[in-house]
Each structure stands twice: as C-alpha cells, then as structure tokens.
Write a protein that holds these residues in place. Structure first.
Motif, short mmCIF file in Angstrom:
data_model
loop_
_atom_site.label_atom_id
_atom_site.label_comp_id
_atom_site.label_asym_id
_atom_site.label_seq_id
_atom_site.Cartn_x
_atom_site.Cartn_y
_atom_site.Cartn_z
N TRP A 16 0.84 -1.20 0.00
CA TRP A 16 0.00 0.00 0.00
C TRP A 16 0.87 1.25 0.00
N GLU A 17 0.50 2.21 -0.84
CA GLU A 17 1.25 3.46 -0.96
C GLU A 17 0.28 4.63 -1.02
N TYR A 45 -4.73 6.70 -1.35
CA TYR A 45 -3.81 5.58 -1.27
C TYR A 45 -4.25 4.53 -2.29
N TYR A 46 -3.35 3.63 -2.62
CA TYR A 46 -3.66 2.55 -3.56
C TYR A 46 -2.86 1.32 -3.16
N GLY A 47 -3.28 0.16 -3.65
CA GLY A 47 -2.59 -1.07 -3.31
C GLY A 47 -2.30 -1.91 -4.54
N SER A 64 -9.51 -7.22 -2.26
CA SER A 64 -8.53 -6.88 -1.23
C SER A 64 -9.11 -7.17 0.15
N ARG A 99 -7.43 3.24 7.39
CA ARG A 99 -6.94 2.88 6.06
C ARG A 99 -5.80 1.88 6.14
N PRO A 100 -5.57 1.13 5.04
CA PRO A 100 -4.48 0.15 5.03
C PRO A 100 -3.12 0.86 5.09
N ASN A 102 1.18 0.12 4.60
CA ASN A 102 2.17 -0.82 4.09
C ASN A 102 2.87 -1.50 5.26
N ASP A 105 -0.48 -5.13 6.28
CA ASP A 105 -1.27 -6.12 5.53
C ASP A 105 -0.28 -7.22 5.16
#
Length: 427
Positions: A16-17, A45-47, A64, A99-100, A102, A105
C-alpha cells in the motif's frame, strides 16, 4: 497471498502506498509489474499485489482483504484481523486511522513473526486503542472466522486490471507515415485524457470540507443498521440453537451486523474431557443447519447467516438523533436503569463519517456525532435494551455459556456483551 474461500479470491499481503501528488496509479502499478491494482477516486492511497502474487495466472475477480475489513468495520479507526492459515502461518491485516498501511497487511509464517507485527501495530497506534478480530489465540480477540469475514465482500474491494500504457513512441520509430499519424493521434488523445483527469482531480481537491463531508454522510446513511430495540430478533437465532449438538456443548456465540444485510453468527462448541463426542457425531446431528463448519482439536466453529432481521438504513437512526445534552438525560438514564442488572458503558462522541481531507473547523455545519456504547450482563437482562431510543443501533452481540449454576443478580449461565452506536446532532 491469494486465498480462494467459497468461490471468492481474497488477497492479503498487498503493498500500500499514498498517491497525493501523482494520481496515475496504473503507471505506478506497471512500474512494479503488478497486473492488478486497488484504487478509488476518493482514496489518497492505492494497493498493488506483492511480488509473489504478480506471477500467478489470474482469472476470477480478486478482492482486497484490507478493503473488505475497512468496509466491515467502517466506524473502527484502528483494527487488526488475525486468522490462522490451515497448514501453518497467519493472516495479519491491520487498518490504522481507517486505512491500510504498508507492512500492516501481511501473511506471516509463524507465531513469532505475528507477535512482532502485533507489537509494531500497537506502537503505530500509539495511545489509541485498537480491536482485534479473528480466530487465532490472541489476547482480547473477538471471534471471527474467514467464512464470516467474506460475507462482507462487495464490489468496492475488487481489484482492477492495470491499464496498459496508451503508446510507446520508441516502438514506432522509423515506421510508415500512417503509423506516425496514429501515434500522434494516440498521444494527443492521451494528453487530453490526462488533462481532463487532472482537471477533475483539481476540482475534487477544491471541494470544501463541508462538501466532502456531505458526500460521505450521504453514502454512509445508506449503510445497513439494526436498531437496539431489535435485540430480541438479533439473539433469537442463538436462542434457537441447541445447547449441545452431537455431544458438543455450545460455549460461545458471536453475532455481527454486516454490510451484506445479514446478521452472521459464529458458534463455538467445545468437547468436554473424556467425552465420547466426535466430529462425526456433531456433523450427523448438525445436518445442514450451518453455512460452514470448521474442526480443530476439541473445538468446532460453525457459522450461519440470517437475513430475516428488521434492518433499517443507518440514515433512519441518524435522523432520530437528539442533542448530546438531551441524549445524556435520555440514553444516560436508560443505561443507569440497566446498571442494576449488568455493566453499561458509553464512550465519548466523535465526528461520524469524517472523510480524509475534511477539516471540522472549516465546516459550516457541525458533523453528526457518534458514540460507542456497550452493555454486559445476563441474557435475561437484554430485554431492557428494547426500551432504548431510535438513535441507538446494535453492531455485535457475544454470548458465553456455562453449565455452572450462578445465583447472583448480575450473573447467569448465559452472559452477553452487546455493543452498538448512538448518533447525536449539534443542536
């Protein structure tokens, strides 16, 4: 790691970023050779898939696990899911501030790695509390199986196939004039698309905090909710379960309201010492009464979803909200009456459904308030919850059973803990 559960392919261990400056997440996904990406126009954010999963041949839709967790517990800012993997290892998926993150997860190979990850997550949360759900032996964990977890899978958690680059001019160098014209057209179309996308994102960034909040609240009003007054209906399935199935006594039942418009109950049956009960005796007696059954040692975990509940849209409870002072008198008095039969608890109000980028201080209308409440006591005392006001909802009920008689007012052979939310308005 990709898990195939009841036909759903759930991904854990994603990378995740944040994406604050460059919105082209597809380009970023291509850069790390991830064929799939999770992104949302309102998320900053995106994964992407981890390196090991990028090489798998994928056909069915992917979801996800972190986003499923986010939508299953939308009101919990810090939450960790810990599930044991058959054959060894653990899924450890955490959300920090909703939120996720990095590194949070993950899929770990043993208990030592899990303990390190949980310790790091606790440090990340700082002084803020966090909840743990799952089926691992972790202190304070709230029972949740993978089968119950996947009932919250929906389209919002689906990963999308990464778009290919529209054009690579170097590949056409020295080509015919027609090819050059096509490349030129594609470049112009691509630039126009990027310009339009940048304009849309700029407009999104210029939205006021009030507009951002109003949009989020409108969406959250449609969430599934169950009124606290429906406590009898929520525990009715538990009351209908036999106290012993095939010689396996029922030890605990945990029921949760899900966004899929179901109350999902997880039942734990524990085999007594020197009992003649077997897995087969349980399966024979249970028949087809459960959606899923898991067996491990002297414990059997069975899951069942129930749709016949008086569900409402969350907006109905929000509309019934009163001022905090009025609720202090009304709801506070109701809890005081219940205190003679159990232990009530009410947390402080916090802004409800406040999205990223919205600042309460910049809003022209104060946000809706939400406060967590809890009541622990004998199952027989839960009838008192039927008198709670319309702005009170239930989210979870956990009932523990024992075969040892208890004669105190606040004790029973069946003890329950009910948790939920109340909503309030500013004036």
């Amino acid at each position: 790691m990709i898990f195939d559960v009841s036909g759903n392919r759930i991904v854990f261990g994603m990378q995740w970023e944040t994406s604050l400056s460059d919105p082209d997440v597809h380009a970023k996904a291509r850069a790390v050779k991830s064929p799939y990406v999770w992104a949302h126009e309102k998320a900053f954010y995106y994964g992407v898939l981890n390196e090991a999963d990028r090489k798998e041949k994928l056909s069915k839709p992917l979801y996800s696990g972190a986003i499923v967790l986010q939508h299953r517990y939308p009101d919990i800012q810090n939450v960790m899911l810990v599930l044991e993997i058959p054959g060894g290892g653990f899924i450890a998926c955490g959300l920090h501030q909703g939120r996720p993150r990095n590194g949070c997860d993950a899929v770990v190979k043993d208990r030592a790695e899990l303990d390190i990850l949980l310790a790091d997550f606790k440090k990340l949360c700082g002084g803020a509390s966090f909840k743990i759900y799952g089926d691992a032996h972790v202190a304070g964990i709230v029972p949740l199986t993978m089968e119950a977890f996947i009932t919250s899978v929906d389209g919002t958690a689906q990963l999308r196939r990464v778009k290919s680059a529209l054009v690579n001019p170097l590949a056409f160098a020295g080509g015919a004039t027609a090819v050059v014209l096509i490349v030129s057209y594609c470049i112009n179309a691509y630039n126009e698309h990027r310009a339009a996308e940048a304009q849309r994102l700029a407009a999104e960034a210029q939205k006021s905090s009030q507009t951002l909040y109003d949009e989020e609240l409108t969406a959250r009003r449609k969430d599934v909710a169950l009124p606290a007054r429906a406590i009898a209906e929520m525990i009715a399935p538990v009351r209908g379960i036999s106290p012993s199935i095939g010689g396996w006594p029922l030890g605990k039942a945990a029921c949760s309201v899900t966004i899929s418009k179901q109350v999902v109950c997880t039942y734990e049956f524990a085999r007594r010492e020197n009992s003649k009960a077997t897995y087969q005796s349980f399966m024979t007696a249970a028949g087809k009464g459960f959606d899923s059954i898991e067996m491990a040692g002297n414990t059997i975990t069975a899951v069942k979803g129930y749709s016949a509940m008086p569900f409402i849209e969350q907006g109905k409870a929000i509309d019934a909200a009163r001022t905090r002072r009025e609720e202090t008198i009304e709801f506070g008095s109701a809890l005081q009456l219940l205190s003679s039969m159990g232990k009530p608890k009410l947390e402080d109000h916090v802004p409800f459904a406040l999205p990223p980028g919205a600042n309460v201080g910049e809003m022209t209308t104060p946000p809706v308030g939400a406060a967590k409440w809890e009541f622990a006591g004998p199952v027989r005392s839960l009838r008192g919850l039927q008198q709670l006001p319309d702005y009170a909802t239930i989210t979870n009920v956990v009932i523990s059973f024992t075969d040892k008689p208890a004669y105190e007012l606040e004790r029973s052979m069946a003890m329950a803990t009910v948790s939920g939310t109340i909503f309030s308005k500013s004036n």
